[in-house]
Motif scaffolding. Structure first.
Motif, mmCIF file in Angstrom:
data_model
loop_
_atom_site.group_PDB
_atom_site.id
_atom_site.type_symbol
_atom_site.label_atom_id
_atom_site.label_comp_id
_atom_site.label_asym_id
_atom_site.label_seq_id
_atom_site.Cartn_x
_atom_site.Cartn_y
_atom_site.Cartn_z
ATOM 1 N N GLY A 51 0.733 -1.225 -0.021
ATOM 2 C CA GLY A 51 -0.030 -0.065 -0.241
ATOM 3 C C GLY A 51 0.775 1.100 -0.151
ATOM 4 N N VAL A 52 2.098 1.285 0.795
ATOM 5 C CA VAL A 52 2.708 2.229 0.894
ATOM 6 C C VAL A 52 3.534 2.686 -0.561
ATOM 7 C CG1 VAL A 52 4.979 3.302 1.742
ATOM 8 C CG2 VAL A 52 2.995 2.499 3.320
ATOM 9 N N VAL A 53 3.828 1.536 -1.209
ATOM 10 C CA VAL A 53 4.731 1.749 -2.461
ATOM 11 C C VAL A 53 3.639 2.081 -3.496
ATOM 12 C CG1 VAL A 53 5.743 0.164 -4.142
ATOM 13 C CG2 VAL A 53 6.440 -0.145 -1.990
ATOM 14 N N LEU A 54 2.473 1.574 -3.564
ATOM 15 C CA LEU A 54 1.646 2.175 -4.497
ATOM 16 C C LEU A 54 1.112 3.855 -4.422
ATOM 17 C CD1 LEU A 54 -0.946 -0.919 -4.861
ATOM 18 C CD2 LEU A 54 0.395 0.101 -6.539
ATOM 19 N N GLY A 55 0.971 3.897 -2.963
ATOM 20 C CA GLY A 55 0.698 5.410 -2.588
ATOM 21 C C GLY A 55 1.911 6.175 -3.078
ATOM 22 N N LEU A 56 3.162 5.978 -2.909
ATOM 23 C CA LEU A 56 4.165 6.744 -3.238
ATOM 24 C C LEU A 56 4.418 6.607 -5.085
ATOM 25 C CD1 LEU A 56 7.033 5.723 -0.742
ATOM 26 C CD2 LEU A 56 5.974 8.017 -0.845
ATOM 27 N N PHE A 57 4.102 5.570 -5.525
ATOM 28 C CA PHE A 57 3.930 5.453 -6.996
ATOM 29 C C PHE A 57 2.911 6.508 -7.667
ATOM 30 C CE2 PHE A 57 2.241 3.514 -10.867
ATOM 31 C CZ PHE A 57 3.337 3.598 -11.642
ATOM 32 N N PHE A 58 1.654 6.476 -7.009
ATOM 33 C CA PHE A 58 0.657 7.459 -7.730
ATOM 34 C C PHE A 58 1.070 9.036 -7.153
ATOM 35 C CE2 PHE A 58 -2.013 3.439 -7.702
ATOM 36 C CZ PHE A 58 -2.327 3.790 -9.231
#
Length: 119
Positions: A51-58
């Motif tokens: 979730g954190v990686v996806l949030g940073l990606f977006f």
């Protein structure tokens, strides 16, 4: 002691005691329970990391898109200003040179109107 008796008769106190007893019963016992608890925490941790990686990606994609969106909005504002200037300036450029300049005829932003005498 009277305070404790009153607390023990309270419904919230009884519910808290039931929760405490239920939690004590569901404690992991033995190796299987410990492994289950470990895998549960690992799965939860992995989901948090994803979730954190996806949030940073977006977030990074959003930041990268900002200059393009700014350019697009700037072009749109220039088009709107040009259209507004054409709407305002177009009527006057044609109106003064045409036959609409007779007495009693007025131009307005909404259109043109003519004042007629009641004679």
């Amino acid at each position: 002691m009277p305070q404790m008796n009153r607390d023990q008769r309270n419904a919230a106190w009884q519910a808290a005691n039931q929760w405490r007893a239920r939690a004590a019963q569901t404690q992991p016992t033995g190796l299987a329970g410990s492994l289950k608890l470990l895998f549960t925490w690992l799965a939860f941790g992995a989901l948090m990391i994803v979730g954190v990686v996806l949030g940073l990606f977006f977030l990074l994609i959003g930041w990268a898109m900002m200059p393009f969106m700014r350019h697009k909005m700037k072009k749109r504002m220039e088009q709107m200003r040009a259209q507004q200037a054409q709407d305002i300036g177009g009527g006057y450029a044609h109106g003064h040179a045409s036959a609409h300049n007779r007495p009693g005829h007025q131009d307005a932003l909404e259109g043109s109107y003519e004042v007629k005498d009641d004679r």
